[in-house]
Design an enzyme around this catalytic site. Structure first.
Site, PDB file in Angstrom:
ATOM      1  N   GLU A  89       0.619  -1.615   0.129  1.00 46.25           N
ATOM      2  CA  GLU A  89       0.032   0.084  -0.070  1.00 46.25           C
ATOM      3  C   GLU A  89       0.777   1.544  -0.150  1.00 46.25           C
ATOM      4  OE1 GLU A  89      -3.397   0.430   2.352  1.00 46.25           O
ATOM      5  OE2 GLU A  89      -3.574   2.302   0.991  1.00 46.25           O
ATOM      6  N   ASP A  90       1.896   1.353   0.836  1.00 46.37           N
ATOM      7  CA  ASP A  90       2.403   2.317   1.099  1.00 46.37           C
ATOM      8  C   ASP A  90       4.247   2.445  -0.045  1.00 46.37           C
ATOM      9  OD1 ASP A  90       0.474   2.972   2.716  1.00 46.37           O
ATOM     10  OD2 ASP A  90       0.781   2.667   4.626  1.00 46.37           O
TER      11      ASP A  90
END
Ligand code: MN
Length: 729
Positions: A89-90
């Site tokens: 996600e990051d």
């Protein structure tokens, strides 16, 4: 904030070592290596990132992994997934990288977690859809949800550094979804902590107040517990038990709930804490040991028979096993005592994962697995929208269960307040859809019958039976509700189609084009939001196609809602025709005028009526409250004729009576006997429609006048089972 890279590096290593220490007991072969690789990957990927608090980001994934091991009891795959849970996600890393380096099961868990990242915004269908997707992975791998819970718990523990509006949003979302989910998975410790943290951020003053009170009363409480358990301890030792006794106060949130619900003060809560006796016994002796301890305790203290809970013989659906009793202490206070084995305690505290650990020894078809199967079922069969699904799903999270049996003795677990109808759908949706009634413990009961523990249920079906709206009033399970809704949607579609055909035919007969303008007029008149609704109501007979002609032709009429009372009507007629205008006497043989009784309002002697000159030397007789009266009066006032009935009785007029009631054998006989025998009324037609024990009938009879009709209706109303009797036109 001053950043000290060296101190941070040391802290990261300290956290990592602590994680490994907790994981150690179950590490096999290569496990330590894989965890190290995941740790290094995560450190590298998050190296430039910091949390809102200013701490290095990597603290968070390590903490999530720590919770997964220590508080949920998960193993290597979960530790790896937890360490990597935010990288896709990051950071730059892709799911393919994870799959290549850590294998497909880790990749799938992380994929599931990535899908539900972000704040779940209740009311947003996109988020609901995401959540539904996550739940779909539940049936493959429940670890997705367990790690998500660990993630959420750590975020709640570190909520301080978030801005206020985010705190509120995250806290409410936690309360809405994650706490119930933890409860359902049997993670009581996590559930309680999530609830307490919710309270801490949403109602700080109350939270502080209660936690202070718990602290202030601690020493008194400890003394009480000591006095309470000392005689039992001695006795248990004499019987050779190995055990530990705990006396912990309940969670802050549950105390608050009690204060609110029972409208009492903190000091008035008698069950502020429960005493827990945890026995170290082999699996095969658990049950006997628990009951033996129960017997010892109740030798010393009087139990409250209403508060005995035996989840040893029948565990809750989330796997919880324990024996609870509430007894009276020497000082006159009620105290809850929980008796369980070490294994049961592990499951109670850490839930699902602990359950797996013991799985080989324990009952295989546990309630929890049944529940997960049910969730899978729900997901696969749900055709409604995502938000509707979320609501249904949530409803299923907090429920308690009722245990019932099939005729063959198979145990079926349903949510509390479930009915015979839910049971039918639980067995098979075809059985549910054609369910007619049930026999509970050999006795015939309606579908709405609420089930109780131990009921033996047999379902009666009929191929003719179909679901109806009413079923939704007493179906509780999501399975039953979604199937019923689905069937009703189908039925409605089918009916609408019939209605459409009906309307088209009617319009063609009347030579009215079915253009939008005319359809709009009809929708407005019948007060329905969509044309589909109009079709449906036509097909169901809620709308009389007879009215259609008038609607289209008399655009000026005011929805037919206003009628004139007879006096006003007569005044209006006199205004137009003159005070001494002729009065038509209907039924007078000497009358030289031709008249006929109009079909739209079907007047009979006794009704207030007027005549209307149709133009071909004919006079139509209408009731003054006929829907057409105002229209005729305002447009053709000069053709209105005052009219009244003659007193002669030999004439008969047709009138319609509508009856409703509960069906029973012989009812129709009783009705017809009254009509033809006692009042000597001639009947033209009778139609009876009976379903689900309710019947509706339309009867057309010939009567002399309203007095005659009233008498008949009164008599019919007295027939056993008849609920309403009304006249219709
Ligand atoms: Mn996270």
């Amino acid at each position: 904030m001053i950043i000290d890279p060296e101190a941070e590096r040391k802290e990261i290593l300290r956290l990592y070592r602590r994680l490994l220490r907790h994981a150690k007991p179950f590490l096999k072969d290569n496990d330590a290596k894989i965890i190290k690789k995941a740790f290094n990957t995560s450190v590298e990927a998050h190296k430039d990132m910091r949390r809102k608090s200013g701490e290095p980001y990597i603290y968070h994934p390590i903490a999530v992994a720590q919770i997964a091991v220590e508080e949920i009891g998960l193993g290597t795959t979960s530790i790896v997934a937890a360490l990597l849970h935010d990288v896709v996600e990051d950071t730059e890393l892709e799911i393919e990288d994870i799959e290549r380096d850590f294998g497909s099961s880790v990749a799938r868990i992380i994929e599931g977690l990535t899908k539900i990242s972000g704040v779940f915004d209740y009311g947003s269908s996109q988020q609901a859809e995401n959540f539904r997707k996550m739940l779909l992975t539940l049936s493959d791998d429940v670890r997705v949800i367990l790690i998500k819970l660990a993630d959420r718990l750590h975020n709640m523990r570190t909520l301080d550094s978030m801005p206020r509006h985010k705190q509120l949003k995250i806290a409410s979302e936690t309360m809405y979804l994650y706490a119930p989910l933890a409860h359902r998975l049997g993670l009581y410790a996590i559930k309680s902590e999530l609830e307490d943290l919710y309270l801490k951020y949403t109602d700080t003053a109350t939270y502080k107040d209660i936690s202070n009170k718990i602290r202030q009363t601690r020493s008194a409480r400890n003394k009480f517990i000591k006095d309470f358990i000392s005689p039992i301890e001695e006795e248990l030792r004499k019987h050779g038990f190995n055990f530990t006794i705990k006396g912990r106060p309940k969670s802050i949130y549950s105390i608050l709930k009690k204060i609110k619900k029972q409208n009492i003060t903190f000091d008035e809560i008698y069950d502020l804490f429960a005493i827990r006796i945890i026995l170290d016994v082999p699996f095969e002796n658990e049950k006997a040991a628990c009951w033996q301890v129960y017997s010892i305790i109740t030798d010393f203290y009087q139990p409250n028979p209403d508060r005995l809970r035996d989840w040893v013989n029948t565990p809750k659906a989330n796997g919880y096993e324990s024996l609870h009793t509430t007894v009276m202490s020497k000082s006159g206070q009620w105290v809850e005592v929980q008796i369980r084995s070490q294994r049961m305690d592990d499951i109670a505290e850490r839930g699902y994962a602990a359950h797996w650990k013991y799985k080989d020894g324990a009952n295989n078809e546990s309630g929890l697995e049944q529940w997960i199967n049910k969730v899978r079922d729900m997901l696969e069969n749900n055709t409604g929208n995502a938000l509707e699904f979320m609501d249904e799903f949530r409803k299923n999270l907090f429920v308690e269960e009722v245990f019932v049996f099939t005729p063959k003795g198979e145990l079926i677990i349903l949510p509390d307040k479930a009915t015979a109808l839910d049971f039918a759908f639980e067995i098979h949706s075809q059985i549910g859809l054609h369910c007619l009634g049930a026999k509970v413990n050999q006795k015939l009961v309606p579908l709405s019958y609420r089930l109780y523990n131990g009921d033996q249920v047999e379902i009666l079906t009929s191929q003719k039976q179909k679901p109806n709206e009413e079923w939704l009033n007493y179906a509780v399970t999501s399975k039953a509700r979604s199937r019923i809704k689905e069937a009703l949607r189908e039925e409605r579609k089918h009916k609408s189609e019939q209605g459409r055909v009906l309307l088209e035919k009617r319009l063609a007969q009347l030579k009215i084009t079915d253009n939008q303008a005319n359809l709009n007029k009809l929708m407005a008149f019948f007060n329905v939001p969509t044309i589909q609704d109009l079709y449906y109501r036509l097909a169901m007979g809620h709308v009389d196609p007879k009215n259609i002609k008038e609607v289209i032709f008399t655009a000026t009429s005011e929805k037919g809602s206003s009628t004139l009372d007879p006096k006003t009507f007569d005044r209006e007629v006199q205004k137009i025709r003159g005070v001494n205008s002729d009065m038509l006497v209907i039924g007078e043989k000497t009358s030289n005028m031709n008249y006929r009784i109009s079909a739209c309002c079907n007047p009979i002697p006794g009704d207030d009526v007027f005549g209307f000159e149709t133009g071909d030397d004919d006079i139509e007789i209408h009731r003054t409250n006929c829907l057409r009266a105002i229209e005729l009066m305002s447009n053709y006032g000069n053709r209105i004729v005052r009219a009244k009935w003659t007193d002669q009785k030999e004439l008969a007029f047709l009138a319609g009576i509508r009856i409703k009631g509960t069906d029973r054998v012989g009812l129709v006989n009783d009705l017809t006997r009254i009509i033809s025998n006692s009042l000597r009324v001639n009947m033209r037609s009778i139609t009876i429609d009976s379903h689900d024990g309710i019947f509706e009938g339309n009867i057309m009879v010939f009567v002399n006048d309203t007095g005659h009709l009233d008498k008949l209706m009164q008599r019919m109303g007295k027939v056993n089972g008849i609920l309403t009797v009304e006249r219709f036109d």
